[in-house]
Design a protein around this motif. Structure first.
Motif, PDB file in Angstrom:
ATOM      1  N   TYR A 176       0.821  -1.219   0.000  1.00  0.00           N
ATOM      2  CA  TYR A 176       0.000   0.000   0.000  1.00  0.00           C
ATOM      3  C   TYR A 176       0.850   1.261   0.000  1.00  0.00           C
ATOM      4  O   TYR A 176       0.607   2.183  -0.788  1.00  0.00           O
ATOM      5  N   THR A 177       1.868   1.330   0.840  1.00  0.00           N
ATOM      6  CA  THR A 177       2.712   2.526   0.937  1.00  0.00           C
ATOM      7  C   THR A 177       3.434   2.806  -0.363  1.00  0.00           C
ATOM      8  O   THR A 177       3.505   3.964  -0.817  1.00  0.00           O
ATOM      9  N   GLU A 182       1.671   6.984  -6.768  1.00  0.00           N
ATOM     10  CA  GLU A 182       0.618   7.943  -7.108  1.00  0.00           C
ATOM     11  C   GLU A 182       1.055   9.367  -6.802  1.00  0.00           C
ATOM     12  O   GLU A 182       0.797  10.289  -7.580  1.00  0.00           O
ATOM     13  N   ARG A 234       2.542   1.866  -3.389  1.00  0.00           N
ATOM     14  CA  ARG A 234       1.579   2.285  -4.407  1.00  0.00           C
ATOM     15  C   ARG A 234       1.200   3.751  -4.234  1.00  0.00           C
ATOM     16  O   ARG A 234       1.077   4.492  -5.212  1.00  0.00           O
ATOM     17  N   LYS A 235       1.025   4.178  -2.984  1.00  0.00           N
ATOM     18  CA  LYS A 235       0.691   5.580  -2.730  1.00  0.00           C
ATOM     19  C   LYS A 235       1.866   6.506  -3.074  1.00  0.00           C
ATOM     20  O   LYS A 235       1.654   7.633  -3.542  1.00  0.00           O
TER      21      LYS A 235
END
Length: 276
Positions: free
Chosen positions: A59-60, A66, A62-63
């Motif tokens: 998750y980290t 982004e 991927r963020k």
């Protein structure tokens, strides 16, 4: 006052020990239950939780990708983590399974364990102290959980990415031992969970009259030095990891000053009302 009420208020030393024993037994039982549950849920615990920060789809990461796209900074996007994990000892994976299960059991049982400890301590407090410490279990547990989330989603993955991508020569490949990876992950996550308790520590110490906001402001420079030393001791040996630990601690110290100031003002108002 009846004999029964008097007996409840004035317990003997042996009675206190017996009560403490049962609080400890219940706490250990809760840890054991959660540890067994974690041991059974092996696939989720290791693939989806423990080993998740070792993959680029975490998750980290991927963020960060982004955010890198938004800021037109492709260097922030982590496409691959340059390391592999291996277990060198024959019993390494089983030992790791047992250790991780115990750690997860301790983490999940923390709110209940703290509640059991608080139930033992609370009767020994004065009524006003009990009133002032209302909600202690909730806030201690909440700050611990927030610290764990910060460690798991911010501190640990950023440190893992930095340490795995750091090379002294392209010919050297990073093949980390499983125990080393888990030690880094758990140490940083648990350390964040503990250090996020600083505001509650400041609250109780202020209530006890041991510290004040003026005291914390006067010794702010000393506190910064201590924070940097603590960050260097509990984080991996690199500047980035130390900074990731130190910055939240510095912020929490400032929050603790604010909390200490609020507590003292309320106590002064209460004192003025009682004297008037």
């Amino acid at each position: 006052m009846t004999v029964e009420e008097h007996g409840e208020q004035e317990m003997s030393f042996i009675d206190h020990l017996e009560e403490l024993r049962w609080h400890i037994i219940r706490s250990l039982a809760s840890i054991l239950v959660f540890a067994i549950a974690a041991f059974i849920a092996k696939e989720f615990v290791f693939h989806d939780l423990i080993l998740a920060p070792s993959r680029a789809d975490f998750y980290t990461y991927r963020k960060l990708c982004e955010l890198g796209e938004y800021m037109n900074s492709p260097g922030m996007c982590i496409q691959k983590l340059n390391f592999t994990l291996q277990a060198r000892d024959m019993s390494g994976q089983f030992t790791t399974h047992m250790t991780v299960s115990a750690i997860i059991g301790l983490i999940l049982a923390f709110p209940y364990t703290f509640w059991e400890i608080w139930r033992f301590i609370k009767p020994g407090l004065y009524p006003q102290e009990q009133k002032n410490s209302r909600g202690a279990v909730f806030f201690v547990s909440l700050l611990f959980i927030i610290g764990l989330l910060f460690g798991y989603y911010v501190a640990a993955p950023l440190s893992i990415n930095f340490l795995s991508s750091y090379t002294i020569d392209p010919s050297i490949t990073n093949e980390f031992d499983l125990s080393s990876y888990i030690d880094t992950l758990t140490r940083m996550t648990l350390a964040c969970g503990i250090m996020f308790e600083l505001p509650m520590i400041a609250f109780f110490l202020t209530k006890a009259g041991i510290i004040s906001s003026e005291f914390m402001i006067a010794y702010r420079r000393h506190a910064i030095v201590v924070i940097l030393i603590i960050a260097a001791l509990i984080s991996p040996p690199d500047v980035l990891s130390m900074t990731i630990f130190a910055l939240p601690l510095l912020g929490l110290y400032e929050v603790s000053i604010l909390i200490s100031n609020i507590v003292r003002r309320r106590d002064l108002k209460r004192l003025n009302k009682s004297t008037n």
